[in-house]
Design a protein around this motif. Structure first.
Motif, PDB file in Angstrom:
ATOM      1  N   TYR A  19       0.895  -1.161   0.000  1.00  0.00           N
ATOM      2  CA  TYR A  19       0.000   0.000   0.000  1.00  0.00           C
ATOM      3  C   TYR A  19       0.931   1.209   0.000  1.00  0.00           C
ATOM      4  O   TYR A  19       1.498   1.542   1.043  1.00  0.00           O
ATOM      5  N   ILE A  22       4.114   1.013   2.071  1.00  0.00           N
ATOM      6  CA  ILE A  22       4.021  -0.030   3.104  1.00  0.00           C
ATOM      7  C   ILE A  22       3.940  -1.411   2.467  1.00  0.00           C
ATOM      8  O   ILE A  22       3.006  -1.709   1.721  1.00  0.00           O
ATOM      9  N   ALA A  24       2.849  -4.771   2.753  1.00  0.00           N
ATOM     10  CA  ALA A  24       1.929  -5.525   3.622  1.00  0.00           C
ATOM     11  C   ALA A  24       2.160  -7.031   3.504  1.00  0.00           C
ATOM     12  O   ALA A  24       2.045  -7.758   4.481  1.00  0.00           O
ATOM     13  N   ALA A  43      -1.589 -12.906  13.524  1.00  0.00           N
ATOM     14  CA  ALA A  43      -2.082 -11.787  14.329  1.00  0.00           C
ATOM     15  C   ALA A  43      -2.705 -10.709  13.447  1.00  0.00           C
ATOM     16  O   ALA A  43      -2.518 -10.699  12.226  1.00  0.00           O
ATOM     17  N   ASN A  44      -3.398  -9.803  14.073  1.00  0.00           N
ATOM     18  CA  ASN A  44      -3.958  -8.639  13.409  1.00  0.00           C
ATOM     19  C   ASN A  44      -2.829  -7.873  12.718  1.00  0.00           C
ATOM     20  O   ASN A  44      -1.792  -7.640  13.311  1.00  0.00           O
ATOM     21  N   GLY A  45      -3.024  -7.537  11.444  1.00  0.00           N
ATOM     22  CA  GLY A  45      -2.018  -6.779  10.708  1.00  0.00           C
ATOM     23  C   GLY A  45      -0.957  -7.620  10.024  1.00  0.00           C
ATOM     24  O   GLY A  45      -0.033  -7.084   9.396  1.00  0.00           O
ATOM     25  N   ALA A  46      -1.063  -8.943  10.111  1.00  0.00           N
ATOM     26  CA  ALA A  46      -0.048  -9.833   9.537  1.00  0.00           C
ATOM     27  C   ALA A  46      -0.046  -9.839   8.002  1.00  0.00           C
ATOM     28  O   ALA A  46       0.961 -10.201   7.388  1.00  0.00           O
ATOM     29  N   GLY A  47      -1.162  -9.451   7.397  1.00  0.00           N
ATOM     30  CA  GLY A  47      -1.233  -9.430   5.936  1.00  0.00           C
ATOM     31  C   GLY A  47      -2.185 -10.463   5.348  1.00  0.00           C
ATOM     32  O   GLY A  47      -2.184 -10.703   4.135  1.00  0.00           O
ATOM     33  N   LYS A  48      -3.052 -11.041   6.167  1.00  0.00           N
ATOM     34  CA  LYS A  48      -3.955 -12.096   5.714  1.00  0.00           C
ATOM     35  C   LYS A  48      -5.010 -11.557   4.737  1.00  0.00           C
ATOM     36  O   LYS A  48      -5.210 -12.112   3.660  1.00  0.00           O
ATOM     37  N   THR A  49      -5.684 -10.489   5.148  1.00  0.00           N
ATOM     38  CA  THR A  49      -6.719  -9.914   4.283  1.00  0.00           C
ATOM     39  C   THR A  49      -6.117  -9.417   2.978  1.00  0.00           C
ATOM     40  O   THR A  49      -6.683  -9.613   1.895  1.00  0.00           O
ATOM     41  N   THR A  50      -4.953  -8.792   3.080  1.00  0.00           N
ATOM     42  CA  THR A  50      -4.281  -8.288   1.881  1.00  0.00           C
ATOM     43  C   THR A  50      -3.986  -9.437   0.914  1.00  0.00           C
ATOM     44  O   THR A  50      -4.147  -9.297  -0.304  1.00  0.00           O
TER      45      THR A  50
END
Ligand SMILES: Nc1ncnc2c1ncn2[C@@H]1O[C@H](COP(=O)(O)OP(=O)(O)O)[C@@H](O)[C@H]1O
Ligand SMILES: [Mg+2]
Length: 241
Positions: A19, A22, A24, A43-50
């Motif tokens: 992004y 950044i 991700a 964890a939250n922010g690890a890049g799974k959704t991305t």
């Protein structure tokens, strides 16, 4: 159970996604074979959704490759991919709150033009009797768990070959979490191949054939779901032990 002889339906190789400045996702490699349920935890922010967004053509790929059914997804939009059976249930469900349950399910079939749509709606009602009871109610009036059921039902209406689920249990009550994991397991048993993204690592790994652990944009561990669940490093980092 080994599934090495099964066809790889989805192959993510050295995926990088950014992004702006950044990074991700920094080189993730993930494989999903026909019939598998693969869990991606982290964890939250690890890049799974991305990762899921890149796989479904929503977020551009900076480097690496994503192949679906043996072909690169580059240049293919989310609609084209959904039409070929690569279907995502996004984080936060994404139901159409001002449409009824039935209308939401009809929307799920938007890539189809066959005559079996009504019959498939009845099948979804068979899996989720709660949706049938509320078929004429607006989706926005339902609880989070019911909306997750609707999101899953809507995705099934697309007749997915590979179903990507992003945090289906997030924000739900314990009873609903049980129900959602039960249904995910049932849909898998009916033969739908799945990539399940979850922060609820223990539940996600318990039902998975295989799993991947993502940390700060990288896949740091992979293996059989049961083995990962028993791994001391996974237990320490994700199961609070
Ligand atoms: N639209 C965005 N713009 C900028 N940064 C983003 C955006 N979406 C996610 N990120 C960042 O990318 C990283 C990975 O996020 P995400 O893929 O949502 O992680 P996860 O799904 O594992 O919680 C995080 O550092 C997050 O802050
Ligand atoms: Mg996420």
């Amino acid at each position: 159970m080994t599934q090495d002889n099964k066809q790889v339906l989805l192959e993510v190789r050295g995926l990088k996604v950014a992004y702006g400045g950044i990074q991700a996702v920094k080189g993730a490699t993930i494989e999903v074979r026909e019939g598998e349920l693969v869990s991606l935890i982290g964890a939250n922010g690890a890049g799974k959704t991305t990762t899921l967004k890149a796989v479904t053509g929503i977020q551009p790929i900076a480097d690496g490759e994503v192949h679906y059914l043996g072909r690169s997804i580059r240049g293919q939009g989310a609609w084209d991919l959904a039409k070929q059976g690569l279907v995502m249930i996004p984080e936060g469900r994404g139901t159409f709150t001002r449409m009824t349950i039935t209308e939401n399910l009809q929307m799920g079939a938007y890539t189809r033009n066959d005559k079996e749509i009504d019959a498939d709606i009845e099948k979804v009602f068979g899996i989720f009797p709660r949706l049938k009871e509320r078929r004429d109610q607006l989706a926005g009036t339902m609880s989070g768990g019911e909306q997750q059921m609707l999101a899953m039902g809507r995705a099934l209406m697309a007749r997915p070959k590979v179903l990507l689920l992003d945090e289906p249990s997030m924000g739900l009550s314990p009873i609903m979490v049980d129900k959602i994991f039960e249904v995910v397991g049932d849909i898998h048993k009916q033969g739908v191949t799945m990539l399940l993204v979850e922060q609820n690592a223990s539940r996600a790994l318990a039902i998975a054939d295989r799993g991947y652990v993502m940390e700060s944009g990288e896949v740091t561990m992979s293996g059989n779901g049961r083995d990962l669940l028993d791994d001391p490093k996974v237990r320490a980092a994700y199961l609070g032990e």
